[in-house]
Structure formats: C-alpha cells, structure tokens
Design a protein around this motif. Structure first.
Motif, PDB file in Angstrom:
ATOM      1  N   LEU A 166      34.687 -20.610 157.199  1.00  0.00           N
ATOM      2  CA  LEU A 166      36.108 -20.728 156.866  1.00  0.00           C
ATOM      3  C   LEU A 166      36.318 -21.911 155.928  1.00  0.00           C
ATOM      4  O   LEU A 166      35.759 -22.997 156.154  1.00  0.00           O
ATOM      5  CB  LEU A 166      36.916 -20.981 158.143  1.00  0.00           C
ATOM      6  CG  LEU A 166      36.885 -19.847 159.174  1.00  0.00           C
ATOM      7  CD1 LEU A 166      37.023 -20.400 160.581  1.00  0.00           C
ATOM      8  CD2 LEU A 166      37.996 -18.857 158.891  1.00  0.00           C
ATOM      9  N   GLN A 183      41.451 -15.735 158.044  1.00  0.00           N
ATOM     10  CA  GLN A 183      42.231 -16.830 158.635  1.00  0.00           C
ATOM     11  C   GLN A 183      42.275 -18.058 157.727  1.00  0.00           C
ATOM     12  O   GLN A 183      42.807 -19.101 158.119  1.00  0.00           O
ATOM     13  CB  GLN A 183      41.634 -17.194 159.999  1.00  0.00           C
ATOM     14  CG  GLN A 183      41.593 -16.028 160.973  1.00  0.00           C
ATOM     15  CD  GLN A 183      42.969 -15.430 161.239  1.00  0.00           C
ATOM     16  OE1 GLN A 183      43.908 -16.152 161.545  1.00  0.00           O
ATOM     17  NE2 GLN A 183      43.102 -14.125 161.093  1.00  0.00           N
ATOM     18  N   ALA A 184      41.710 -17.938 156.539  1.00  0.00           N
ATOM     19  CA  ALA A 184      41.691 -19.021 155.552  1.00  0.00           C
ATOM     20  C   ALA A 184      41.421 -18.350 154.204  1.00  0.00           C
ATOM     21  O   ALA A 184      40.987 -17.184 154.161  1.00  0.00           O
ATOM     22  CB  ALA A 184      40.593 -20.022 155.900  1.00  0.00           C
ATOM     23  N   PRO A 194      41.355 -26.678 167.525  1.00  0.00           N
ATOM     24  CA  PRO A 194      41.837 -25.301 167.477  1.00  0.00           C
ATOM     25  C   PRO A 194      42.725 -25.035 168.689  1.00  0.00           C
ATOM     26  O   PRO A 194      42.695 -25.787 169.674  1.00  0.00           O
ATOM     27  CB  PRO A 194      40.563 -24.469 167.544  1.00  0.00           C
ATOM     28  CG  PRO A 194      39.577 -25.342 168.235  1.00  0.00           C
ATOM     29  CD  PRO A 194      39.922 -26.757 167.852  1.00  0.00           C
ATOM     30  N   TYR A 204      34.194 -27.160 154.809  1.00  0.00           N
ATOM     31  CA  TYR A 204      34.379 -25.836 155.416  1.00  0.00           C
ATOM     32  C   TYR A 204      34.082 -25.957 156.895  1.00  0.00           C
ATOM     33  O   TYR A 204      33.664 -27.018 157.380  1.00  0.00           O
ATOM     34  CB  TYR A 204      33.460 -24.801 154.748  1.00  0.00           C
ATOM     35  CG  TYR A 204      32.002 -25.181 154.703  1.00  0.00           C
ATOM     36  CD1 TYR A 204      31.146 -24.863 155.756  1.00  0.00           C
ATOM     37  CD2 TYR A 204      31.474 -25.873 153.618  1.00  0.00           C
ATOM     38  CE1 TYR A 204      29.812 -25.219 155.716  1.00  0.00           C
ATOM     39  CE2 TYR A 204      30.142 -26.229 153.568  1.00  0.00           C
ATOM     40  CZ  TYR A 204      29.310 -25.900 154.623  1.00  0.00           C
ATOM     41  OH  TYR A 204      27.999 -26.264 154.580  1.00  0.00           O
ATOM     42  N   ARG A 205      34.317 -24.881 157.602  1.00  0.00           N
ATOM     43  CA  ARG A 205      34.065 -24.880 159.052  1.00  0.00           C
ATOM     44  C   ARG A 205      33.232 -23.672 159.434  1.00  0.00           C
ATOM     45  O   ARG A 205      33.527 -22.542 158.999  1.00  0.00           O
ATOM     46  CB  ARG A 205      35.387 -24.870 159.819  1.00  0.00           C
ATOM     47  CG  ARG A 205      35.200 -24.972 161.343  1.00  0.00           C
ATOM     48  CD  ARG A 205      36.539 -25.180 162.049  1.00  0.00           C
ATOM     49  NE  ARG A 205      37.113 -26.457 161.643  1.00  0.00           N
ATOM     50  CZ  ARG A 205      38.393 -26.789 161.838  1.00  0.00           C
ATOM     51  NH1 ARG A 205      39.222 -25.944 162.432  1.00  0.00           N
ATOM     52  NH2 ARG A 205      38.830 -27.959 161.443  1.00  0.00           N
ATOM     53  N   HIS A 227      37.056 -16.573 154.120  1.00  0.00           N
ATOM     54  CA  HIS A 227      36.671 -16.264 155.501  1.00  0.00           C
ATOM     55  C   HIS A 227      35.599 -15.180 155.435  1.00  0.00           C
ATOM     56  O   HIS A 227      35.894 -14.002 155.207  1.00  0.00           O
ATOM     57  CB  HIS A 227      37.875 -15.795 156.316  1.00  0.00           C
ATOM     58  CG  HIS A 227      37.586 -15.623 157.777  1.00  0.00           C
ATOM     59  ND1 HIS A 227      38.572 -15.341 158.701  1.00  0.00           N
ATOM     60  CD2 HIS A 227      36.422 -15.686 158.488  1.00  0.00           C
ATOM     61  CE1 HIS A 227      38.028 -15.238 159.902  1.00  0.00           C
ATOM     62  NE2 HIS A 227      36.716 -15.436 159.794  1.00  0.00           N
ATOM     63  N   LEU A 266      41.704 -27.445 157.222  1.00  0.00           N
ATOM     64  CA  LEU A 266      41.763 -26.744 158.504  1.00  0.00           C
ATOM     65  C   LEU A 266      42.181 -27.724 159.602  1.00  0.00           C
ATOM     66  O   LEU A 266      41.746 -28.872 159.603  1.00  0.00           O
ATOM     67  CB  LEU A 266      40.387 -26.145 158.831  1.00  0.00           C
ATOM     68  CG  LEU A 266      39.904 -25.109 157.810  1.00  0.00           C
ATOM     69  CD1 LEU A 266      38.414 -24.837 157.979  1.00  0.00           C
ATOM     70  CD2 LEU A 266      40.691 -23.820 157.929  1.00  0.00           C
ATOM     71  N   THR A 267      43.015 -27.255 160.514  1.00  0.00           N
ATOM     72  CA  THR A 267      43.495 -28.135 161.577  1.00  0.00           C
ATOM     73  C   THR A 267      42.455 -28.275 162.682  1.00  0.00           C
ATOM     74  O   THR A 267      41.595 -27.407 162.873  1.00  0.00           O
ATOM     75  CB  THR A 267      44.798 -27.597 162.181  1.00  0.00           C
ATOM     76  OG1 THR A 267      44.563 -26.263 162.644  1.00  0.00           O
ATOM     77  CG2 THR A 267      45.906 -27.576 161.143  1.00  0.00           C
ATOM     78  N   TRP A 268      42.534 -29.395 163.407  1.00  0.00           N
ATOM     79  CA  TRP A 268      41.686 -29.645 164.559  1.00  0.00           C
ATOM     80  C   TRP A 268      42.503 -30.423 165.572  1.00  0.00           C
ATOM     81  O   TRP A 268      43.240 -31.311 165.169  1.00  0.00           O
ATOM     82  CB  TRP A 268      40.428 -30.436 164.147  1.00  0.00           C
ATOM     83  CG  TRP A 268      39.435 -30.522 165.264  1.00  0.00           C
ATOM     84  CD1 TRP A 268      39.273 -31.578 166.142  1.00  0.00           C
ATOM     85  CD2 TRP A 268      38.523 -29.511 165.671  1.00  0.00           C
ATOM     86  NE1 TRP A 268      38.308 -31.266 167.057  1.00  0.00           N
ATOM     87  CE2 TRP A 268      37.828 -30.006 166.792  1.00  0.00           C
ATOM     88  CE3 TRP A 268      38.236 -28.223 165.195  1.00  0.00           C
ATOM     89  CZ2 TRP A 268      36.855 -29.249 167.446  1.00  0.00           C
ATOM     90  CZ3 TRP A 268      37.269 -27.485 165.848  1.00  0.00           C
ATOM     91  CH2 TRP A 268      36.591 -28.001 166.954  1.00  0.00           C
ATOM     92  N   ARG A 274      41.145 -24.382 152.377  1.00  0.00           N
ATOM     93  CA  ARG A 274      42.343 -25.185 152.675  1.00  0.00           C
ATOM     94  C   ARG A 274      41.934 -26.175 153.762  1.00  0.00           C
ATOM     95  O   ARG A 274      40.884 -26.009 154.401  1.00  0.00           O
ATOM     96  CB  ARG A 274      43.510 -24.321 153.176  1.00  0.00           C
ATOM     97  CG  ARG A 274      43.258 -23.604 154.485  1.00  0.00           C
ATOM     98  CD  ARG A 274      44.553 -22.986 155.028  1.00  0.00           C
ATOM     99  NE  ARG A 274      44.320 -22.066 156.139  1.00  0.00           N
ATOM    100  CZ  ARG A 274      44.155 -22.417 157.405  1.00  0.00           C
ATOM    101  NH1 ARG A 274      44.143 -23.706 157.735  1.00  0.00           N
ATOM    102  NH2 ARG A 274      43.962 -21.510 158.345  1.00  0.00           N
TER     103      ARG A 274
END
Ligand code: AMP
Ligand code: ZN
Length: 113
Positions: free
Chosen positions: A103, A34-35, A112, A81-82, A38, A108-110, A106
């Motif tokens: 992850l 998903q990234a 989710p 990272y997440r 991952h 990452l959006t928040w 890039r």
C-alpha cells in the motif's frame, strides 16, 4: 475451477491486472484499492496464511517480501509504503491464500482500526 480465489487468479481462470510475476509469485492490483497504489503479492503455491507459508518454505516467504519491495519500487513509492499480512479472523483476513498487501501513494495512518 479452483475454489480458492487467488489460486484461480494464479491459474488465469479469473482475470486480474498483473503487475509483476516470477516463477513462484504473482503480483496484481487489488480490486478494491485502499490507497492510490494497492497491489497484492501471492505465492503460486497455495498456503492459507503467512504462518503456514513461513513454516513450510521460509525462502519463498522471503521472495514474497522481496517481490513486494520490487513492486513498491516499480510503482514509484519512494516516500514509503506499507506491507500488510492480514492473518485470521481478527486480523481481517478474508481470502485464505496468503497475500502481501503493498500500500502506498499517500500518507497512511497508524495505528490501523
Ligand atoms: P484480506 O482481507 O487481507 O484477506 O485481503 C483480500 C483482498 O483481496 C482484499 O483487499 C480484496 O479487495 C482483494 N480481492 C478480492 N477479490 C479480488 C479480485 N478478484 N482481484 C483482486 N483483488 C481481490
Ligand atoms: Zn489458493
């Protein structure tokens, strides 16, 4: 063969791209990333979810997190990272062997979805 997918990967019965392993945890690339990076990190011992793991063996839960951080470092995720620990149906958990998603690579959006 185990009826748990991640127990089968830990046992080497199902192939995976392992990026890091210790006596008690294994990290391998997610089959559906998903990234750009991952990786999932799992304890070798089967626990269904993070609640079960942390209640039974909090030190192992800590090593799972530390391994995730080591993987992020090894993957070069210096911009961040997440970590994700999906738990139960509403949490989106589909494999009931606790696993830490790492992850990154890039922005990452928040929040989710
Ligand atoms: P979750 O939805 O949090 O339970 O995550 C399960 C993850 O396991 C998903 O991201 C899947 O893409 C991943 N997955 C499923 N089968 C495999 C496999 N054979 N090797 C690596 N990752 C897998
Ligand atoms: Zn398992």
């Amino acid at each position: 063969m185990s009826d748990c997918l991640f127990c089968a990967i830990v046992a080497g019965e199902i192939p995976a791209t392992v990026v890091h392993e210790t006596d008690d945890v294994v990290a391998f690339r997610d089959i559906s990333p998903q990234a750009p990076t991952h990786v999932v990190v799992v304890p070798r011992t089967h626990y269904a979810d993070v609640a079960e793991l942390s209640a039974a063996d909090p030190a192992l839960a800590g090593r799972l997190l530390a391994t995730g951080a080591a993987v992020a470092d090894a993957e070069g995720l210096s911009d961040g990272y997440r970590f994700v620990l999906n738990t139960g149906r509403d949490g989106g958990q589909t494999v009931f062997h606790v696993h830490l998603h790492v992850l990154g690579g890039r922005a990452l959006t928040w929040p989710p979805g």
